[in-house]
Scaffold this active site. Structure first.
Site, mmCIF file in Angstrom:
data_model
loop_
_atom_site.group_PDB
_atom_site.id
_atom_site.type_symbol
_atom_site.label_atom_id
_atom_site.label_comp_id
_atom_site.label_asym_id
_atom_site.label_seq_id
_atom_site.Cartn_x
_atom_site.Cartn_y
_atom_site.Cartn_z
ATOM 1 N N ASP A 60 6.901 -6.877 9.360
ATOM 2 C CA ASP A 60 7.516 -6.263 9.531
ATOM 3 C C ASP A 60 7.258 -7.204 11.067
ATOM 4 O O ASP A 60 8.726 -7.519 10.978
ATOM 5 C CB ASP A 60 8.012 -5.035 10.604
ATOM 6 C CG ASP A 60 8.018 -4.245 9.080
ATOM 7 O OD1 ASP A 60 8.464 -4.322 8.401
ATOM 8 O OD2 ASP A 60 8.014 -2.651 9.891
ATOM 9 N N THR A 119 -1.701 8.056 0.172
ATOM 10 C CA THR A 119 -2.847 7.280 -0.360
ATOM 11 C C THR A 119 -3.266 6.458 0.507
ATOM 12 O O THR A 119 -4.656 5.978 0.678
ATOM 13 C CB THR A 119 -3.059 7.287 -1.650
ATOM 14 O OG1 THR A 119 -2.154 6.395 -2.296
ATOM 15 C CG2 THR A 119 -2.140 8.636 -2.696
ATOM 16 N N ASP A 149 2.577 -3.466 12.481
ATOM 17 C CA ASP A 149 2.829 -4.165 10.870
ATOM 18 C C ASP A 149 3.171 -5.552 10.615
ATOM 19 O O ASP A 149 4.486 -6.033 11.110
ATOM 20 C CB ASP A 149 4.191 -3.182 10.455
ATOM 21 C CG ASP A 149 4.617 -3.125 9.196
ATOM 22 O OD1 ASP A 149 4.156 -2.866 8.177
ATOM 23 O OD2 ASP A 149 4.789 -4.376 8.377
ATOM 24 N N ARG A 152 0.994 -1.102 -0.334
ATOM 25 C CA ARG A 152 0.349 -0.044 -0.143
ATOM 26 C C ARG A 152 1.278 1.163 0.132
ATOM 27 O O ARG A 152 1.568 1.202 0.623
ATOM 28 C CB ARG A 152 -1.154 0.203 0.871
ATOM 29 C CG ARG A 152 -0.334 0.566 2.587
ATOM 30 C CD ARG A 152 -1.123 -0.131 3.491
ATOM 31 N NE ARG A 152 -1.141 0.612 4.594
ATOM 32 C CZ ARG A 152 -1.446 0.735 6.071
ATOM 33 N NH1 ARG A 152 -2.243 0.469 6.314
ATOM 34 N NH2 ARG A 152 -0.824 0.776 6.801
HETATM 35 N N1 URA Z 1 -0.884 -3.445 7.432
HETATM 36 C C1 URA Z 1 -0.433 -4.377 9.006
HETATM 37 O O1 URA Z 1 0.528 -4.504 8.553
HETATM 38 N N2 URA Z 1 -0.854 -3.723 10.348
HETATM 39 C C2 URA Z 1 -2.075 -2.630 10.137
HETATM 40 O O2 URA Z 1 -2.689 -2.591 11.564
HETATM 41 C C3 URA Z 1 -2.479 -2.685 9.150
HETATM 42 C C4 URA Z 1 -1.957 -2.610 7.888
#
Ligand code: URA
Length: 212
Positions: free
Chosen positions: A206, A107, A203, A103
Site C-alpha cells: 500500500d 488465516t 503495509d 496472504r
Molecule cells: N506485510 C506488510 O506489508 N507489512 C507488515 O507489517 C507485515 C506484512
C-alpha cells in the site's frame, strides 16, 4: 539459514524515513529502491563468478565476471516489485522471474495467484525479493517452489523481518539441502495480532503503490 542484518548508518537512516508514517509514496519508492541497492551489495557477496581474460590499455590481465547460468531475481508481487530495480541495477546479467503471492488476511497463509518463472532452474542462484518477512509463509512457499524447480542457492532480501518470521522460515526450510541466506535491513520487535510487523512500516504494498 544464514541471517545477515545489514548494519550500516546509511541503511538505518533510510529505513527510519521509510518507516515514518508521513513519508509519501514517491519518497517511499525512492527510499526502498536506494535501500535495496545497499542490501544488494551484501546479498551478492557470494554471487558466482568466473575468470575473464582481458587486455587493459597497457597489459593483459585476468579479472572476473558474473558466470552462467545467470542469476535469477524473483520479486514477489506486488510489494517485491518495489525492490526490483534496486536489485538488478547491481546485478546486470540477472534475469527476472515473477511470483504472485498474497496472504489470506484471516488465516495469514500465503496463496499463489501468478507464476512466471523458467521451468528449469538447475544450478541457478536465485534472489527472492519481498520487503516484509512477517509470518514467513510467503517466503517459505516461494523458496520451496524455486528449490523444486532446481535452484541450488537462494538468497531472500527483505527490508524488515520479524523474529517470528525468521523462526518460522528456519523451521519450514529445515529439511532443504539448498543453502538459504536472508539479508535484511533490520529485525524488528514482533508481529501484532493482525500479522503486522511492530514497529514496522505498515503495509509495504500500500505504501509503495496505494491501498487496494
Ligand atoms: N506485510 C506488510 O506489508 N507489512 C507488515 O507489517 C507485515 C506484512
Amino acid at each position: 539459514m544464514r541471517v545477515i542484518v545489514a548494519d550500516h548508518p546509511l541503511i538505518a537512516h533510510k529505513l527510519t524515513y521509510l518507516r515514518h508514517k508521513d513519508t509519501d509514496s514517491p519518497t517511499f519508492r525512492r527510499l526502498a529502491d536506494e535501500l535495496v541497492t545497499l542490501l544488494a551489495y551484501e546479498a551478492t557477496r557470494e554471487v558466482r563468478v568466473e575468470p575473464f581474460d582481458i587486455v587493459t590499455p597497457v597489459a593483459p590481465t585476468t579479472g572476473i565476471r558474473l558466470s552462467t547460468p545467470k542469476p535469477l531475481v524473483v520479486p514477489i508481487l506486488r510489494a517485491g516489485l518495489g525492490m526490483l530495480e534496486g536489485m538488478v541495477r547491481l546485478l546486470p546479467t540477472a534475469e527476472v522471474g515473477f511470483l504472485g503471492m498474497l496472504r489470506n488476511e484471516e488465516t495469514l497463509e500465503a496463496v499463489t495467484y501468478a507464476n512466471r518463472l523458467p521451468d528449469d532452474l538447475s544450478g541457478r542462484q536465485c534472489y527472492v525479493l519481498d520487503p516484509m518477512l512477517a509470518t514467513g509463509g510467503t517466503l517459505a512457499m516461494s523458496i520451496q517452489y524455486l528449490v523444486e524447480r532446481g535452484a541450488d542457492d537462494i538468497t531472500a532480501v527483505t527490508l524488515l523481518a520479524a523474529p517470528e518470521g525468521i523462526a518460522a522460515l528456519e523451521g519450514q526450510l529445515a529439511s532443504l539441502d539448498v543453502p538459504v541466506t536472508l539479508v535484511t535491513a533490520a529485525v524488528d520487535e514482533r508481529l501484532n495480532e493482525d500479522g503486522y510487523i511492530i514497529p514496522g512500516l505498515g503495509d509495504a504494498g500500500d505504501r509503495l503503490y496505494g491501498v487496494v
